[in-house]
Design an enzyme around this catalytic site. Structure first.
Site, PDB file in Angstrom:
ATOM      1  N   VAL A 188       0.841  -1.208   0.000  1.00  0.00           N
ATOM      2  CA  VAL A 188       0.000   0.000   0.000  1.00  0.00           C
ATOM      3  C   VAL A 188       0.873   1.254   0.000  1.00  0.00           C
ATOM      4  O   VAL A 188       0.618   2.218  -0.738  1.00  0.00           O
ATOM      5  CB  VAL A 188      -0.956   0.012   1.218  1.00  0.00           C
ATOM      6  CG1 VAL A 188      -1.718   1.329   1.291  1.00  0.00           C
ATOM      7  CG2 VAL A 188      -1.945  -1.152   1.148  1.00  0.00           C
ATOM      8  N   ASP A 207      11.504   2.584   5.491  1.00  0.00           N
ATOM      9  CA  ASP A 207      11.113   1.163   5.461  1.00  0.00           C
ATOM     10  C   ASP A 207      12.282   0.323   5.975  1.00  0.00           C
ATOM     11  O   ASP A 207      13.443   0.665   5.745  1.00  0.00           O
ATOM     12  CB  ASP A 207      10.775   0.758   4.024  1.00  0.00           C
ATOM     13  CG  ASP A 207       9.725  -0.330   3.978  1.00  0.00           C
ATOM     14  OD1 ASP A 207       8.643  -0.074   3.428  1.00  0.00           O
ATOM     15  OD2 ASP A 207       9.979  -1.432   4.512  1.00  0.00           O
ATOM     16  N   THR A 211       8.808  -6.551   4.802  1.00  0.00           N
ATOM     17  CA  THR A 211       7.879  -6.974   3.743  1.00  0.00           C
ATOM     18  C   THR A 211       7.905  -5.992   2.567  1.00  0.00           C
ATOM     19  O   THR A 211       7.421  -6.314   1.484  1.00  0.00           O
ATOM     20  CB  THR A 211       6.425  -7.092   4.269  1.00  0.00           C
ATOM     21  OG1 THR A 211       6.058  -5.851   4.868  1.00  0.00           O
ATOM     22  CG2 THR A 211       6.287  -8.203   5.287  1.00  0.00           C
ATOM     23  N   VAL A 233      11.053   1.731  12.371  1.00  0.00           N
ATOM     24  CA  VAL A 233      10.374   2.741  13.198  1.00  0.00           C
ATOM     25  C   VAL A 233      10.450   2.446  14.696  1.00  0.00           C
ATOM     26  O   VAL A 233      10.115   3.313  15.513  1.00  0.00           O
ATOM     27  CB  VAL A 233       8.889   2.916  12.790  1.00  0.00           C
ATOM     28  CG1 VAL A 233       8.777   3.577  11.439  1.00  0.00           C
ATOM     29  CG2 VAL A 233       8.155   1.577  12.821  1.00  0.00           C
ATOM     30  N   LEU A 237      13.226   8.543  15.057  1.00  0.00           N
ATOM     31  CA  LEU A 237      13.615   9.150  13.770  1.00  0.00           C
ATOM     32  C   LEU A 237      13.512  10.661  13.926  1.00  0.00           C
ATOM     33  O   LEU A 237      12.526  11.164  14.476  1.00  0.00           O
ATOM     34  CB  LEU A 237      12.647   8.657  12.679  1.00  0.00           C
ATOM     35  CG  LEU A 237      12.878   9.154  11.260  1.00  0.00           C
ATOM     36  CD1 LEU A 237      14.164   8.594  10.678  1.00  0.00           C
ATOM     37  CD2 LEU A 237      11.691   8.756  10.363  1.00  0.00           C
ATOM     38  N   LEU A 247       2.314   3.714   8.146  1.00  0.00           N
ATOM     39  CA  LEU A 247       1.813   2.443   7.612  1.00  0.00           C
ATOM     40  C   LEU A 247       2.684   1.262   8.048  1.00  0.00           C
ATOM     41  O   LEU A 247       2.365   0.113   7.750  1.00  0.00           O
ATOM     42  CB  LEU A 247       1.790   2.491   6.069  1.00  0.00           C
ATOM     43  CG  LEU A 247       0.562   3.072   5.364  1.00  0.00           C
ATOM     44  CD1 LEU A 247       0.323   4.517   5.727  1.00  0.00           C
ATOM     45  CD2 LEU A 247       0.693   2.940   3.858  1.00  0.00           C
ATOM     46  N   LYS A 265       5.959  -4.748  18.847  1.00  0.00           N
ATOM     47  CA  LYS A 265       6.895  -3.609  19.009  1.00  0.00           C
ATOM     48  C   LYS A 265       6.671  -2.574  17.910  1.00  0.00           C
ATOM     49  O   LYS A 265       6.669  -1.367  18.155  1.00  0.00           O
ATOM     50  CB  LYS A 265       8.342  -4.106  18.938  1.00  0.00           C
ATOM     51  CG  LYS A 265       8.858  -4.738  20.208  1.00  0.00           C
ATOM     52  CD  LYS A 265      10.324  -5.077  20.006  1.00  0.00           C
ATOM     53  CE  LYS A 265      10.917  -5.756  21.215  1.00  0.00           C
ATOM     54  NZ  LYS A 265      12.271  -6.269  20.952  1.00  0.00           N
ATOM     55  N   TYR A 319      -1.305  -8.475  16.140  1.00  0.00           N
ATOM     56  CA  TYR A 319      -1.680  -7.460  15.156  1.00  0.00           C
ATOM     57  C   TYR A 319      -2.928  -6.706  15.594  1.00  0.00           C
ATOM     58  O   TYR A 319      -2.930  -5.469  15.655  1.00  0.00           O
ATOM     59  CB  TYR A 319      -1.915  -8.143  13.805  1.00  0.00           C
ATOM     60  CG  TYR A 319      -2.173  -7.205  12.654  1.00  0.00           C
ATOM     61  CD1 TYR A 319      -1.170  -6.359  12.181  1.00  0.00           C
ATOM     62  CD2 TYR A 319      -3.413  -7.172  12.011  1.00  0.00           C
ATOM     63  CE1 TYR A 319      -1.408  -5.514  11.112  1.00  0.00           C
ATOM     64  CE2 TYR A 319      -3.651  -6.333  10.939  1.00  0.00           C
ATOM     65  CZ  TYR A 319      -2.638  -5.503  10.491  1.00  0.00           C
ATOM     66  OH  TYR A 319      -2.869  -4.662   9.426  1.00  0.00           O
ATOM     67  N   TYR A 333      -2.248  11.129  22.471  1.00  0.00           N
ATOM     68  CA  TYR A 333      -1.398  12.234  22.011  1.00  0.00           C
ATOM     69  C   TYR A 333      -2.242  13.423  21.545  1.00  0.00           C
ATOM     70  O   TYR A 333      -1.857  14.572  21.713  1.00  0.00           O
ATOM     71  CB  TYR A 333      -0.461  11.767  20.884  1.00  0.00           C
ATOM     72  CG  TYR A 333       0.895  11.356  21.409  1.00  0.00           C
ATOM     73  CD1 TYR A 333       1.073  10.119  22.025  1.00  0.00           C
ATOM     74  CD2 TYR A 333       1.992  12.204  21.307  1.00  0.00           C
ATOM     75  CE1 TYR A 333       2.311   9.739  22.522  1.00  0.00           C
ATOM     76  CE2 TYR A 333       3.233  11.826  21.795  1.00  0.00           C
ATOM     77  CZ  TYR A 333       3.396  10.599  22.402  1.00  0.00           C
ATOM     78  OH  TYR A 333       4.613  10.234  22.897  1.00  0.00           O
TER      79      TYR A 333
END
Ligand SMILES: O=c1ccn([C@@H]2O[C@H](COP(=O)(O)OP(=O)(O)O[C@H]3OC[C@@H](O)[C@H](O)[C@H]3O)[C@@H](O)[C@H]2O)c(=O)[nH]1
EC number: 4.1.1.35
Length: 549
Positions: A188, A207, A211, A233, A237, A247, A265, A319, A333
């Site tokens: 995506v 990335d 995947t 991530v 960063l 994503l 994580k 997930y 947040y």
């Protein structure tokens, strides 16, 4: 002497050059006749002018007859040639001196002997030069002939090296945004990257390539608006951005079950890191959440107010619960730190750039149908899903990000099918004679799923527009190409099993799927405990496993 004068008079009558007609001057014409290639009247200072042999007859004929005319031609000929001709005229003047005549350019022009000498000497010189020039021209044209194909080759090479990018809009500083897409090299994410790049924004893709694939975004590499960062991530960063599309996470059940701790994580620490970044730089963050937050739903179709039905300790929990807590973090947040958030609950999506080993039903069925293998339906195939084409999803994500809707929004296609119907449809579209094979049911597999998209329609003006069959045909075309490509490299991967079988331990399933993934024979992962131990050793040493830890 008289004979010479008669000849001169005859020349005068015959002379009809255009320069002469225009100016009406007779003497200069005669002089030009007598000194072929010369300019009539000579240069200031009494030296007759001469056309450069390289300039040929045209220069002489078109030259003005006035002796005080500026000497453009001489200048063009070069000082050497001019001096040479002056020397010749000077020698002739010296030789011509008679009792009555002191020897001047005019007097030698009237003397037939001097004329013959001048013509012989100057003519030879002119011929020699033109021969030399013709020779030079021939060599030049030969070189040109030899070089022309090389030049073409260089042009072709330059073309092939020059990166051609898809067309990109130009946005003013005010409208152009700096956009971060985590997981931007995935299925995506890469389509979203394409849209935002073509809309003229500056896109940074982050990335870790678990995947995602560089190949999905390779057509942007080198573009001034594009940046690709290999980064996980789970680590913080620090960059400056205006918008964040978050994503990053494996999305296919076999992928996210592969290492549940890493999946947790990524969705928890990874989301915290991105929210921290959004807070620090004042960016808006869109979380790619999922229909899996509804679990195995008891409400049908699912609207955004439904709280879900998730097994918190089942194989899908890493997930499902990971995304649920990610949503919770977004709203914490927003409330506590004032971060602008958007939450998209994404339903089943398919399209080109899905990984060959993705393991979700669309890629599995298409690959199986294309390869003439049985289509593996888990359970009786009565469970339902609604599939949206990837471009529809991307449009929805962008619409949501740029809206003022901060509560969760479903993005999916409400056209619902049973998995068995879906298998039959793919068989028909591929034109495959594959059988349908019923395997045991996957644990905690949602039995019904269909989005209620009234909110998206109302608040975003969004709804899917790509019909299922049209999207499937595009996906089939993509996978057919992928198979061709891989066949040329002597490797055709088998679809990855997409379920967690009851009663088997995770490592065993991992070993089987990994041995397939690594292209080893299936038998390698089955059989004795020794075989099994060997497979686990292979897994432990694979780069993939190391990356996932
Ligand atoms: O080979 C297969 C693969 C899958 N299936 C079945 O097909 C259905 C769909 O399975 P998929 O693996 O494609 O996707 P799931 O619906 O289970 O999960 C997906 O939900 C929404 C997204 O956010 C994620 O992409 C993914 O988690 C399931 O019922 C599954 O059991 C098969 O029958 N055969």
């Amino acid at each position: 002497m008289r004979a010479a004068r008669r000849r001169l008079r005859r020349f005068g009558r015959r002379a009809t050059t255009r320069a002469g007609e225009g100016r009406g001057g007779r003497t200069p014409l005669r002089l030009r006749e007598r000194f072929p290639g010369s300019r009539a009247g000579g240069a200031a200072g009494g030296v007759p002018g001469a056309a450069c042999p390289g300039h040929g007859e045209q220069g002489a004929a078109a030259a003005p007859a006035d002796r005080h005319q500026p000497q453009e031609d001489e200048a063009a000929c070069g000082a050497r040639l001019h001096r040479l001709r002056r020397l010749l005229v000077w020698v002739l003047c010296g030789l011509h001196v008679t009792r009555r005549d002191r020897g001047s350019p005019v007097s030698i022009a009237r003397c037939s002997r001097c004329c013959r000498v001048y013509v012989a000497v100057w003519g030879n010189f002119v011929n020699m030069r033109s021969l030399q020039e013709n020779g030079d021209q021939k060599v030049d044209s030969k070189i040109e002939e030899a070089v022309a194909p090389l030049r073409e080759k260089i042009k072709d090479l330059e073309k092939s090296f020059t990166q051609k990018y898809p067309p990109v809009k130009f946005l003013s500083e005010k409208d152009r945004k700096r956009i971060l897409i985590t997981g931007g090299a995935g299925f995506v994410g890469s389509h979203l990257t394409d849209k935002l790049m073509m809309d003229g924004h500056e896109v940074t893709v982050v990335d870790n390539f678990f995947t995602g694939r560089k190949r999905n975004v390779e057509h942007w590499i080198g573009h001034e608006n594009f940046e690709l960062i290999n980064h996980d991530v789970v680590e913080p960063l620090y960059i400056e951005v205006d918008q964040i599309y978050h994503l990053a996470s494996p999305a296919s059940p076999p992928n996210y079950m592969y290492n549940p701790i890493k999946t947790l994580k990524t969705n928890t620490i990874g989301t915290l890191n991105m929210l921290g970044l959004a807070k620090r730089v004042g960016a808006r963050l869109l979380l790619a959440s999922t229909s899996e937050v509804y679990g195995d739903p008891e409400v049908h179709p699912q609207n955004e107010d439904y709280w879900g039905h998730v097994n918190p300790i089942g194989p899908r929990a890493c997930y499902d619960e990971g995304k649920r807590v990610a949503e919770t973090m977004c709203y914490a947040y927003m409330k506590q730190e004032g971060v602008e958030v958007r939450v998209a609950r994404i339903f089943n999506t398919f399209g080109p750039r899905m990984h060959m080993n993705d393991g979700r039903v669309v890629s599995n069925f298409i690959l199986q149908a294309l390869q003439g293998e049985p289509l593996t339906v888990y359970g009786p195939g009565t469970q339902t899903r609604a599939f949206q084409y990837v471009s529809d999803l991307v449009n929805g994500l962008v619409a949501l990000m740029n809206s003022n809707v901060s509560s969760p929004v479903n993005l999916g296609n409400p056209e619902e099918h049973t998995i068995l119907e879906f298998a039959q449809l793919i068989k028909k579209l591929v034109g495959s004679g594959s059988e349908i094979q019923f395997l045991s049911e996957a644990q905690d597999d949602p039995q019904k799923r269909k989005p209620d998209i009234r909110k998206a329609k109302l608040l975003l003006g969004w709804e899917p527009v790509v019909p299922l069959e049209e999207g499937l045909n595009k996906a089939i075309h993509y996978f057919r190409k992928e198979l061709e490509y891989q066949a040329n490299n002597q490797y055709i991967p088998k679809p990855k099993p997409a379920r967690m079988k009851k009663g088997r331990d995770r490592l065993w399933d991992l070993a089987v799927s990994h041995s397939k993934h690594m292209g080893t024979r299936e038998g390698h992962a089955s059989g004795s405990i020794r075989d099994r131990a060997q497979t686990l050793v292979v897994i432990k040493h694979s780069a993939c496993f190391t990356q996932m830890r």
